[in-house]
Design an enzyme around this catalytic site. Structure first.
Site, PDB file in Angstrom:
ATOM      1  NE  ARG A   1      -3.336  -2.832   0.784  1.00  0.00           N
ATOM      2  CZ  ARG A   1      -3.510  -4.138   0.821  1.00  0.00           C
ATOM      3  NH1 ARG A   1      -2.517  -4.929   1.187  1.00  0.00           N
ATOM      4  NH2 ARG A   1      -4.656  -4.672   0.486  1.00  0.00           N
TER       5      ARG A   1
ATOM      6  CE  LYS B   1       9.714  -4.586   6.993  1.00  0.00           C
ATOM      7  NZ  LYS B   1       8.803  -4.371   8.128  1.00  0.00           N
TER       8      LYS B   1
ATOM      9  CG  ASN C   1      10.797   0.471   7.969  1.00  0.00           C
ATOM     10  OD1 ASN C   1      11.620   1.362   8.196  1.00  0.00           O
ATOM     11  ND2 ASN C   1       9.536   0.567   8.337  1.00  0.00           N
TER      12      ASN C   1
ATOM     13  CG  ASP D   1       8.182  -1.637  11.036  1.00  0.00           C
ATOM     14  OD1 ASP D   1       7.569  -0.899  10.233  1.00  0.00           O
ATOM     15  OD2 ASP D   1       8.701  -2.721  10.693  1.00  0.00           O
TER      16      ASP D   1
ATOM     17  N   GLY E   1       4.177 -13.108  20.299  1.00  0.00           N
ATOM     18  CA  GLY E   1       4.974 -13.184  19.078  1.00  0.00           C
ATOM     19  C   GLY E   1       6.386 -12.691  19.348  1.00  0.00           C
ATOM     20  CB  ALA E   2       9.457 -13.812  19.688  1.00  0.00           C
TER      21      ALA E   2
ATOM     22  N   GLY F   1       9.835 -10.321  13.577  1.00  0.00           N
ATOM     23  CA  GLY F   1      10.337  -8.986  13.249  1.00  0.00           C
ATOM     24  C   GLY F   1       9.487  -7.870  13.830  1.00  0.00           C
TER      25      GLY F   1
ATOM     26  CE1 TYR G   1      -1.605  -4.015   5.603  1.00  0.00           C
ATOM     27  CE2 TYR G   1      -0.079  -4.003   7.458  1.00  0.00           C
ATOM     28  CZ  TYR G   1      -0.317  -4.103   6.104  1.00  0.00           C
ATOM     29  OH  TYR G   1       0.734  -4.308   5.239  1.00  0.00           O
TER      30      TYR G   1
HETATM   31  P1  NAP Z   1       7.459 -13.062  11.509  1.00  0.00           P
HETATM   32  O1  NAP Z   1       8.791 -12.481  11.802  1.00  0.00           O
HETATM   33  O2  NAP Z   1       7.340 -14.154  10.499  1.00  0.00           O
HETATM   34  O3  NAP Z   1       6.838 -13.597  12.909  1.00  0.00           O
HETATM   35  C1  NAP Z   1       5.641 -14.314  12.944  1.00  0.00           C
HETATM   36  C2  NAP Z   1       5.215 -14.562  14.385  1.00  0.00           C
HETATM   37  O4  NAP Z   1       3.940 -15.249  14.380  1.00  0.00           O
HETATM   38  C3  NAP Z   1       6.200 -15.450  15.163  1.00  0.00           C
HETATM   39  O5  NAP Z   1       6.262 -15.015  16.492  1.00  0.00           O
HETATM   40  C4  NAP Z   1       5.521 -16.818  15.062  1.00  0.00           C
HETATM   41  O6  NAP Z   1       5.852 -17.718  16.093  1.00  0.00           O
HETATM   42  C5  NAP Z   1       4.065 -16.430  15.176  1.00  0.00           C
HETATM   43  N1  NAP Z   1       3.179 -17.491  14.676  1.00  0.00           N
HETATM   44  C6  NAP Z   1       3.089 -17.954  13.407  1.00  0.00           C
HETATM   45  N2  NAP Z   1       2.183 -18.955  13.352  1.00  0.00           N
HETATM   46  C7  NAP Z   1       1.699 -19.134  14.605  1.00  0.00           C
HETATM   47  C8  NAP Z   1       0.755 -20.014  15.202  1.00  0.00           C
HETATM   48  N3  NAP Z   1       0.117 -20.939  14.468  1.00  0.00           N
HETATM   49  N4  NAP Z   1       0.513 -19.884  16.515  1.00  0.00           N
HETATM   50  C9  NAP Z   1       1.153 -18.964  17.261  1.00  0.00           C
HETATM   51  N5  NAP Z   1       2.073 -18.106  16.777  1.00  0.00           N
HETATM   52  C10 NAP Z   1       2.354 -18.200  15.458  1.00  0.00           C
HETATM   53  O7  NAP Z   1       6.433 -11.954  11.029  1.00  0.00           O
HETATM   54  P2  NAP Z   1       6.420 -10.385  11.405  1.00  0.00           P
HETATM   55  O8  NAP Z   1       7.129  -9.637  10.360  1.00  0.00           O
HETATM   56  O9  NAP Z   1       6.839 -10.229  12.827  1.00  0.00           O
HETATM   57  O10 NAP Z   1       4.852 -10.047  11.230  1.00  0.00           O
HETATM   58  C11 NAP Z   1       3.903 -10.512  12.167  1.00  0.00           C
HETATM   59  C12 NAP Z   1       2.560  -9.866  11.909  1.00  0.00           C
HETATM   60  O11 NAP Z   1       2.660  -8.471  12.088  1.00  0.00           O
HETATM   61  C13 NAP Z   1       2.033 -10.087  10.490  1.00  0.00           C
HETATM   62  O12 NAP Z   1       0.642 -10.334  10.557  1.00  0.00           O
HETATM   63  C14 NAP Z   1       2.319  -8.777   9.807  1.00  0.00           C
HETATM   64  O13 NAP Z   1       1.355  -8.502   8.790  1.00  0.00           O
HETATM   65  C15 NAP Z   1       2.167  -7.793  10.949  1.00  0.00           C
HETATM   66  N6  NAP Z   1       2.962  -6.562  10.736  1.00  0.00           N
HETATM   67  C16 NAP Z   1       2.280  -5.384  10.668  1.00  0.00           C
HETATM   68  C17 NAP Z   1       2.975  -4.203  10.485  1.00  0.00           C
HETATM   69  C18 NAP Z   1       2.213  -2.900  10.418  1.00  0.00           C
HETATM   70  O14 NAP Z   1       2.767  -1.902   9.951  1.00  0.00           O
HETATM   71  N7  NAP Z   1       0.985  -2.864  10.888  1.00  0.00           N
HETATM   72  C19 NAP Z   1       4.375  -4.212  10.373  1.00  0.00           C
HETATM   73  C20 NAP Z   1       5.038  -5.447  10.448  1.00  0.00           C
HETATM   74  C21 NAP Z   1       4.314  -6.622  10.628  1.00  0.00           C
HETATM   75  P3  NAP Z   1       7.055 -18.790  15.917  1.00  0.00           P
HETATM   76  O15 NAP Z   1       8.304 -18.066  16.253  1.00  0.00           O
HETATM   77  O16 NAP Z   1       6.727 -19.871  16.884  1.00  0.00           O
HETATM   78  O17 NAP Z   1       7.016 -19.263  14.483  1.00  0.00           O
END
Ligand code: NAP
Length: 281
Positions: A20, A70, A91, A107, A133-134, A136, A224
């Site tokens: 977006r 990233k 980013n 972020d 969550g842990a 990015g 979102y």
């Molecule tokens: P990421 O690094 O891939 O991390 C994903 C997280 O989700 C990890 O902690 C993972 O746990 C957990 N997870 C995945 N499947 C799961 C399940 N079945 N049960 C429980 N936990 C689970 O992704 P990210 O970049 O941090 O993004 C995470 C979310 O934030 C996404 O939905 C993304 O769209 C959103 N986000 C939004 C913005 C914004 O500007 N609003 C910016 C960045 C990200 P494990 O370590 O156990 O796999």
């Protein structure tokens, strides 16, 4: 910095068509009457280095960096600001006056601003905070909350080693808590944050029982799409205030736009509606 009066910026990702960011930045360029354009830059991982190295020569003021680049992009910039180093990802790249490249991560700024947009008197130190969550997003969110004075951050992740590693890297106030204890980890908190992907369009809802959550707690979700995740809906229906991930997305773009084009842009209701219209799923 580019000597071109026509300002160019863009977003590098692979794929990038879903982003977006072009709509957002081009809205601001038009609103502030700035000549320029913000474009999609579909860059495959194997050409990331040459693409970044070409920014200055092409007259770009800089670019955003999105999935999956990233972390890897950090190797191709000349300098990284202190906050982005702690987050461990960039980013945004800003072309400097001498054409060198500096990386940033906005972020965490975007996340905190999204809470302040919803509750202008929000503070990080009014009670414990639970972050799920842990990955990015969690790294940026947890650091920004700690920097705002959070006294206790309970960090829970499905894969416990990642939460433990983050807690030992960031130190107090971050404490790793077992994923199995996530329902109880909601007691006494002032803020709940979901940074897992659970609840995103196409994924199952987060498995979380909100019974122990105080009604005064703010509930936020980094997701979102959809704008209201099952978690946010459940929280709203029991009377908690909620904040979705759109504010984080919109606000992280503001300091990048300012660095490239010299204006700190505002998020107007019209802009919010225009981006929301692209998110209906
Ligand atoms: P990421 O690094 O891939 O991390 C994903 C997280 O989700 C990890 O902690 C993972 O746990 C957990 N997870 C995945 N499947 C799961 C399940 N079945 N049960 C429980 N936990 C689970 O992704 P990210 O970049 O941090 O993004 C995470 C979310 O934030 C996404 O939905 C993304 O769209 C959103 N986000 C939004 C913005 C914004 O500007 N609003 C910016 C960045 C990200 P494990 O370590 O156990 O796999």
């Amino acid at each position: 910095m580019s000597s071109h009066s026509y300002g160019l910026a863009g977003v590098m990702g692979w794929p990038v068509a879903h982003s977006r960011s072009p709509k957002l930045h081009n809205y601001w360029l038009e609103k502030y009457g700035l000549p320029g354009a913000y474009v999609q830059l579909a860059v495959a991982p194997e050409t990331l280095g040459v693409a970044i190295a070409g920014l200055a020569a092409l007259g770009f003021r800089g670019c955003n960096i999105t999935i999956p680049h990233k972390v890897d992009a950090m190797a191709f910039v000349d300098d990284i600001d202190a906050n982005a180093k702690r987050v461990g990802a960039i980013n945004t790249i800003v072309v400097q006056p001498d054409d060198s490249l500096k990386g940033f991560n906005h972020d965490g700024f975007g996340y905190i601003q999204s809470l302040l947009d919803a509750q202008p008197d929000w503070r990080a130190d009014t009670g414990p905070i639970t972050v799920l969550g842990a990955g990015g997003a969690a790294r940026a969110v947890v650091l920004s909350l700690a920097d705002r004075g959070a006294k206790e951050i309970r960090l829970l992740n499905r894969t416990p080693e990642k939460a433990q590693a983050l807690a030992s890297e960031f130190g107090a106030p971050v404490k790793a808590v077992a994923w199995a204890d996530r329902h109880a980890a909601l007691s006494d908190i002032a803020l709940l944050v979901n940074t897992t992907s659970q609840g995103m369009h196409g994924t199952p809802a987060l498995d979380l029982d909100l019974t122990a959550l105080p009604q005064r707690a703010l509930v936020s979700d980094a997701i979102y799409v959809p704008l209201e995740t099952p978690l946010l809906q459940a929280a709203r229906l029991r009377g908690n205030a909620t904040v979705n991930g759109l504010g984080m997305l919109l606000n992280q773009a503001r300091p990048a736009f300012q660095a490239w084009f010299g204006v700190m842009p505002e998020i107007t209701p019209e802009l919010r509606r225009a981006i929301e219209a692209t998110l209906q799923s």
